[in-house]
Design a protein around this motif. Structure first.
Motif, PDB file in Angstrom:
ATOM      1  N   ASP A   1      87.925  20.463  -7.814  1.00 20.91           N
ATOM      2  CA  ASP A   1      87.739  19.503  -8.406  1.00 20.91           C
ATOM      3  C   ASP A   1      88.373  19.782 -10.054  1.00 20.91           C
ATOM      4  O   ASP A   1      88.510  18.716  -9.995  1.00 20.91           O
ATOM      5  CB  ASP A   1      86.321  19.326  -8.537  1.00 20.91           C
ATOM      6  CG  ASP A   1      86.083  21.362  -9.426  1.00 20.91           C
ATOM      7  OD1 ASP A   1      86.167  21.860  -8.617  1.00 20.91           O
ATOM      8  OD2 ASP A   1      85.136  21.110 -10.518  1.00 20.91           O
ATOM      9  N   VAL A   2      89.558  20.293 -10.057  1.00 17.14           N
ATOM     10  CA  VAL A   2      89.256  20.830 -11.684  1.00 17.14           C
ATOM     11  C   VAL A   2      90.920  20.542 -11.552  1.00 17.14           C
ATOM     12  O   VAL A   2      91.930  20.772 -10.360  1.00 17.14           O
ATOM     13  CB  VAL A   2      89.399  22.462 -11.530  1.00 17.14           C
ATOM     14  CG1 VAL A   2      90.691  23.336 -13.083  1.00 17.14           C
ATOM     15  CG2 VAL A   2      88.131  23.048 -11.761  1.00 17.14           C
ATOM     16  N   GLU A   3      91.172  19.859 -12.337  1.00 15.66           N
ATOM     17  CA  GLU A   3      92.437  18.864 -12.842  1.00 15.66           C
ATOM     18  C   GLU A   3      94.239  19.999 -13.300  1.00 15.66           C
ATOM     19  O   GLU A   3      93.499  20.028 -14.331  1.00 15.66           O
ATOM     20  CB  GLU A   3      92.548  17.709 -12.878  1.00 15.66           C
ATOM     21  CG  GLU A   3      92.276  17.357 -12.667  1.00 15.66           C
ATOM     22  CD  GLU A   3      92.644  15.842 -11.358  1.00 15.66           C
ATOM     23  OE1 GLU A   3      93.722  15.843 -11.781  1.00 15.66           O
ATOM     24  OE2 GLU A   3      92.049  15.400 -10.970  1.00 15.66           O
ATOM     25  N   ILE A   4      94.514  20.225 -13.055  1.00 13.85           N
ATOM     26  CA  ILE A   4      96.396  21.421 -12.754  1.00 13.85           C
ATOM     27  C   ILE A   4      96.886  20.402 -13.810  1.00 13.85           C
ATOM     28  O   ILE A   4      97.953  19.599 -12.732  1.00 13.85           O
ATOM     29  CB  ILE A   4      96.085  22.637 -11.871  1.00 13.85           C
ATOM     30  CG1 ILE A   4      95.189  22.534 -11.802  1.00 13.85           C
ATOM     31  CG2 ILE A   4      97.038  23.099 -12.625  1.00 13.85           C
ATOM     32  CD1 ILE A   4      94.384  24.163 -12.399  1.00 13.85           C
TER      33      ILE A   4
ATOM     34  N   VAL B   1      89.581  24.863 -24.490  1.00 21.52           N
ATOM     35  CA  VAL B   1      89.398  26.008 -24.308  1.00 21.52           C
ATOM     36  C   VAL B   1      90.384  27.043 -24.522  1.00 21.52           C
ATOM     37  O   VAL B   1      91.474  26.803 -23.283  1.00 21.52           O
ATOM     38  CB  VAL B   1      88.959  26.255 -22.973  1.00 21.52           C
ATOM     39  CG1 VAL B   1      87.847  27.587 -22.846  1.00 21.52           C
ATOM     40  CG2 VAL B   1      87.561  24.903 -22.611  1.00 21.52           C
ATOM     41  N   PRO B   2      91.293  27.270 -25.399  1.00 23.93           N
ATOM     42  CA  PRO B   2      92.487  28.358 -25.369  1.00 23.93           C
ATOM     43  C   PRO B   2      91.548  29.640 -23.994  1.00 23.93           C
ATOM     44  O   PRO B   2      90.879  30.330 -25.157  1.00 23.93           O
ATOM     45  CB  PRO B   2      92.808  28.421 -26.788  1.00 23.93           C
ATOM     46  CG  PRO B   2      91.343  28.324 -27.716  1.00 23.93           C
ATOM     47  CD  PRO B   2      90.874  27.046 -26.662  1.00 23.93           C
ATOM     48  N   ILE B   3      92.725  30.058 -23.673  1.00 22.72           N
ATOM     49  CA  ILE B   3      92.682  31.541 -23.485  1.00 22.72           C
ATOM     50  C   ILE B   3      93.277  32.315 -24.412  1.00 22.72           C
ATOM     51  O   ILE B   3      94.429  32.473 -24.580  1.00 22.72           O
ATOM     52  CB  ILE B   3      92.731  31.464 -21.792  1.00 22.72           C
ATOM     53  CG1 ILE B   3      91.926  30.677 -21.291  1.00 22.72           C
ATOM     54  CG2 ILE B   3      92.502  33.065 -21.279  1.00 22.72           C
ATOM     55  CD1 ILE B   3      92.299  30.267 -19.620  1.00 22.72           C
ATOM     56  N   LEU B   4      92.241  33.376 -25.089  1.00 21.53           N
ATOM     57  CA  LEU B   4      92.775  34.385 -25.903  1.00 21.53           C
ATOM     58  C   LEU B   4      93.819  35.068 -24.704  1.00 21.53           C
ATOM     59  O   LEU B   4      93.169  35.678 -23.813  1.00 21.53           O
ATOM     60  CB  LEU B   4      92.042  35.380 -26.754  1.00 21.53           C
ATOM     61  CG  LEU B   4      90.724  34.800 -28.065  1.00 21.53           C
ATOM     62  CD1 LEU B   4      90.117  35.793 -28.020  1.00 21.53           C
ATOM     63  CD2 LEU B   4      91.913  33.711 -29.008  1.00 21.53           C
TER      64      LEU B   4
ATOM     65  N   ILE C   1      91.026  23.156 -20.676  1.00 19.08           N
ATOM     66  CA  ILE C   1      91.464  25.169 -20.661  1.00 19.08           C
ATOM     67  C   ILE C   1      93.126  25.145 -20.706  1.00 19.08           C
ATOM     68  O   ILE C   1      94.070  24.069 -20.223  1.00 19.08           O
ATOM     69  CB  ILE C   1      91.562  26.096 -19.258  1.00 19.08           C
ATOM     70  CG1 ILE C   1      90.260  25.578 -18.747  1.00 19.08           C
ATOM     71  CG2 ILE C   1      91.950  26.977 -19.323  1.00 19.08           C
ATOM     72  CD1 ILE C   1      89.635  25.956 -17.103  1.00 19.08           C
ATOM     73  N   LEU C   2      93.607  26.096 -22.018  1.00 17.63           N
ATOM     74  CA  LEU C   2      94.995  25.902 -22.605  1.00 17.63           C
ATOM     75  C   LEU C   2      95.334  27.657 -21.907  1.00 17.63           C
ATOM     76  O   LEU C   2      94.684  28.547 -22.517  1.00 17.63           O
ATOM     77  CB  LEU C   2      95.256  25.794 -23.431  1.00 17.63           C
ATOM     78  CG  LEU C   2      94.452  24.451 -24.204  1.00 17.63           C
ATOM     79  CD1 LEU C   2      94.784  24.284 -25.775  1.00 17.63           C
ATOM     80  CD2 LEU C   2      95.086  23.379 -23.672  1.00 17.63           C
ATOM     81  N   ASP C   3      96.437  27.891 -21.174  1.00 15.61           N
ATOM     82  CA  ASP C   3      97.071  28.895 -21.130  1.00 15.61           C
ATOM     83  C   ASP C   3      99.000  29.187 -20.929  1.00 15.61           C
ATOM     84  O   ASP C   3      99.101  27.866 -20.202  1.00 15.61           O
ATOM     85  CB  ASP C   3      96.392  30.294 -20.516  1.00 15.61           C
ATOM     86  CG  ASP C   3      96.578  31.365 -19.892  1.00 15.61           C
ATOM     87  OD1 ASP C   3      97.556  31.666 -20.639  1.00 15.61           O
ATOM     88  OD2 ASP C   3      95.475  32.093 -19.504  1.00 15.61           O
TER      89      ASP C   3
ATOM     90  N   ILE D   1      86.691  19.597 -15.664  1.00 21.12           N
ATOM     91  CA  ILE D   1      87.572  20.488 -16.036  1.00 21.12           C
ATOM     92  C   ILE D   1      89.362  20.352 -15.454  1.00 21.12           C
ATOM     93  O   ILE D   1      89.538  19.923 -14.715  1.00 21.12           O
ATOM     94  CB  ILE D   1      86.856  21.456 -15.303  1.00 21.12           C
ATOM     95  CG1 ILE D   1      85.672  22.549 -15.752  1.00 21.12           C
ATOM     96  CG2 ILE D   1      88.299  23.108 -15.732  1.00 21.12           C
ATOM     97  CD1 ILE D   1      85.810  23.000 -15.405  1.00 21.12           C
ATOM     98  N   LYS D   2      90.219  20.505 -17.310  1.00 21.78           N
ATOM     99  CA  LYS D   2      91.001  20.252 -16.440  1.00 21.78           C
ATOM    100  C   LYS D   2      91.921  21.425 -17.389  1.00 21.78           C
ATOM    101  O   LYS D   2      91.706  22.121 -18.530  1.00 21.78           O
ATOM    102  CB  LYS D   2      92.125  18.887 -17.364  1.00 21.78           C
ATOM    103  CG  LYS D   2      90.958  17.154 -16.939  1.00 21.78           C
ATOM    104  CD  LYS D   2      92.633  16.169 -17.417  1.00 21.78           C
ATOM    105  CE  LYS D   2      90.916  14.805 -16.769  1.00 21.78           C
ATOM    106  NZ  LYS D   2      92.366  14.427 -17.428  1.00 21.78           N
ATOM    107  N   GLY D   3      93.120  22.056 -16.502  1.00 24.31           N
ATOM    108  CA  GLY D   3      94.227  23.068 -17.394  1.00 24.31           C
ATOM    109  C   GLY D   3      95.526  22.541 -17.534  1.00 24.31           C
ATOM    110  O   GLY D   3      95.518  21.942 -16.807  1.00 24.31           O
TER     111      GLY D   3
END
Ligand code: PRP
Ligand code: URA
Ligand code: MG
Length: 208
Positions: A175-178, A74-77, A128-130, A154-156
């Motif tokens: 719960d989200v892994e960064i 999931v890239p964030i524009l 997620i990518l940013d 979800i991971k970022g």
């Protein structure tokens, strides 16, 4: 643990090169991609594998394959696109779900302008990518969009995070892994990370 700070010498070295004041667009882009590749290695360490038997050159051989949930990247524009190639190099079959946010320069609130997700989000791990996690507003909005779509894992991946943004995310979504290459010192009074990278989107796309 939900925050993983990369401790790899290659990541530290490459991030250092990205911080050079007059870094060229090409170098910044190449390095963003390289660090993204290394962060993918870190972020996928806990994927489960299962055994299977295949025909090898000398007969049947037991190998391992990734088991369970499939990944959607999931890239964030816009700046997240600068990490996409690197992650796809490592996970070439992943589906890509794109979300677009820009930060209002005055309020620092994220403004959504695009969302296109792949099917069956409830059965996928979202990566997620940013490059930048600053106030955390953009990531918070992205996580909420993914959860509303049914995503439960979800991971970022980020190049640089501010402590303020990290705290906000870990409190709201433990719960989200960064996975982050560096946690820097702080935000300045216009919401930029110090020492940070400057405007990552502008550096990747050569704008401004
Ligand atoms: O944590 P936050 O305070 O929300 O800030 C981080 C966001 O700001 C930047 O995007 P920007 O709004 O500059 O858009 P761009 O990618 O199009 O440059 C960055 O790439 C993140 O998406
Ligand atoms: O430091 C920052 C903060 C938000 N967005 C960026 O590109 N850089
Ligand atoms: Mg930007």
């Amino acid at each position: 643990m939900s925050v993983h700070i990369a401790d790899h010498p290659l990541i530290k070295h490459k991030l250092g090169l990205m911080r050079v004041k007059d870094v060229t667009t090409k170098d910044f882009r190449d390095l963003a991609s390289e660090v993204a590749r290394l962060l993918t290695y870190e972020a996928t360490k806990d994927l489960e594998t299962q055994k299977k038997v295949i025909d090898g050159w000398a007969g049947p051989v037991e190998v391992q394959e990734i088991k369970g949930k499939k990944i959607t990247i999931v890239p964030i524009l816009r700046a997240g696109l600068g990490m996409l190639d690197g992650v796809l190099d490592m996970i070439p079959t992943a589906k890509v779900s794109v979300v677009g946010y820009y930060r209002n320069e005055t309020t620092l609130q994220p403004v959504e302008y695009y969302v296109k997700m792949t099917s069956e989000m409830d059965k996928r791990i979202a990566l997620i990518l940013d490059p930048m996690l600053a106030t955390g507003g953009t990531l918070l909005a992205t996580i909420e969009t993914l959860k509303r779509a049914g995503c439960q894992a979800i991971k970022g991946l980020f190049l640089v995070a501010a402590p303020e943004g990290l705290k906000r995310i870990t409190e709201a979504h433990p719960d989200v892994e960064i996975y982050v290459a560096s946690v820097d010192e702080r935000l300045n009074d216009i919401g930029y990370i110090l020492p940070g990278l400057g405007d990552a989107g502008d550096k990747i796309f050569g704008t401004k």
